[in-house]
Design an enzyme around this catalytic site. Structure first.
Site, mmCIF file in Angstrom:
data_model
loop_
_atom_site.group_PDB
_atom_site.id
_atom_site.type_symbol
_atom_site.label_atom_id
_atom_site.label_comp_id
_atom_site.label_asym_id
_atom_site.label_seq_id
_atom_site.Cartn_x
_atom_site.Cartn_y
_atom_site.Cartn_z
ATOM 1 N N ASP A 150 0.852 -1.192 0.000
ATOM 2 C CA ASP A 150 0.000 0.000 0.000
ATOM 3 C C ASP A 150 0.884 1.237 0.000
ATOM 4 O OD1 ASP A 150 -0.123 0.914 3.295
ATOM 5 O OD2 ASP A 150 0.447 -1.148 2.833
ATOM 6 N N SER A 151 0.490 2.251 -0.772
ATOM 7 C CA SER A 151 1.156 3.556 -0.806
ATOM 8 C C SER A 151 2.630 3.403 -1.188
ATOM 9 C CB SER A 151 0.966 4.269 0.528
ATOM 10 O OG SER A 151 1.345 5.627 0.444
ATOM 11 N N ALA A 152 3.554 3.825 -0.320
ATOM 12 C CA ALA A 152 4.966 3.619 -0.618
ATOM 13 C C ALA A 152 5.256 2.143 -0.863
ATOM 14 C CB ALA A 152 5.822 4.142 0.537
#
Length: 304
Positions: A150-152
């Site tokens: 998720d995300s980074a």
């Protein structure tokens, strides 16, 4: 327009004002926010810490005490490359293990500013190759990998999938799941301007994260959308509608399709970045996480 439970969260966060952008304050405030906003981990048959080469910390989650040889999920957490780890994402990975009925290994890669670009990318690839090598410490025979983040961690998932395509590991990669990924540091996307303020993840925070990590924008390991996506494993891409990095995920999904990669694209409407860690404060987010995991089951052929 935000969902009602998202609107309540945003009103609370915006009224509280910005957090001071100091590394220790950010880490402590994010730890506290997850503790307040996310769900308890719940029970699992197996929760065990692992140590990978180079001292990389990881944690295994499995709804079963033992199992037949099969896929293992490698989860790479979000946190802007400056925060996060096995504690922040353990509830999410426990849900993934239960709903996928697969072992999930959550990796705690090195963080900035102590370890700048490309330290996290290096650790993610190291972790994937270690898992693919069937380490005895895992206690399960690995027949294939599923990469997720998720995300980074979404960026790290993409970059790791590219690395294992170009130089295969001991076992193959069945699929990859990315939730609101960062995918291109080389340019600004419209959603970054549209949701720069008032939607949890602000433009000032994103600038600060980049200052800590110092990615090289034209390096494919910081901007995989600049690279060749042909031959990547099947993908599930989920974005959040009210998210400054929404268009990164949209662009990544479109590029995968153009490259001939089987891709499922989902957009969670009326919700903001980091919703996978807010399933307590934002109950509607639980269905979004489950939808992404259900799509991954379908892509990997493990659907019940």
């Amino acid at each position: 327009m935000p969902r009602p439970d998202v609107r309540r969260l945003l009103d609370y966060v915006n009224a509280a004002g910005p957090t001071e952008l100091d590394i220790e304050i950010v880490r402590k405030s994010q730890d506290a926010a997850v503790e307040q906003a996310d769900l308890p981990m719940g029970d699992l048959a197996t929760v065990r810490d692992l140590e990978m080469p180079g001292g990389i910390r990881a944690r295994l989650f499995d709804p079963r005490e033992s199992r037949e040889p099969g896929p293992v999920v490698l989860w790479l957490h979000g946190g802007g490359f400056v925060w996060g780890g096995v504690e922040s994402h353990q509830s999410l990975c426990a849900q993934a293990a239960r709903e996928l009925d697969l072992p999930v290994v959550l990796v705690e890669y090195r963080l900035a500013p102590e370890a700048k670009f490309p330290a996290a990318q290096d650790d993610a690839e190291t972790a994937a190759r270690w898992l693919a090598g069937n380490p005895a410490e895992l206690g399960r025979e690995v027949r294939s990998l599923v990469l997720a983040g998720d995300s980074a961690g979404g960026l790290l998932t993409i970059v790791t999938a590219m690395a294992l395509r170009d130089r295969p590991a001991a076992v193959g990669v069945d699929a990859h799941l990315v939730i609101y990924p960062v995918a291109d540091e080389s340019r600004e996307y419209p959603s970054e301007r549209e949701f720069a303020e008032g939607y949890l993840l602000t433009a000032a925070q994103r600038r600060w994260f980049r200052e800590q990590y110092q990615p090289v924008p034209d390096d494919v390991r910081a901007s995989p959308l600049l690279g060749d996506l042909t031959g990547l494993p099947p993908a599930v891409v989920m974005t959040a509608e009210l998210d400054p990095v929404r268009d990164h995920g949209r662009a990544y999904a479109a590029a995968l399709v153009s490259a001939g990669v089987p891709t499922v694209f989902q957009e969670a409407k009326g919700i903001v970045h980091a919703f996978v860690l807010m399933r307590g404060a934002v109950p509607s987010a639980r269905a979004d996480v489950s939808a992404a995991l259900a799509a991954l089951r379908g892509v990997t052929g493990t659907a019940a």
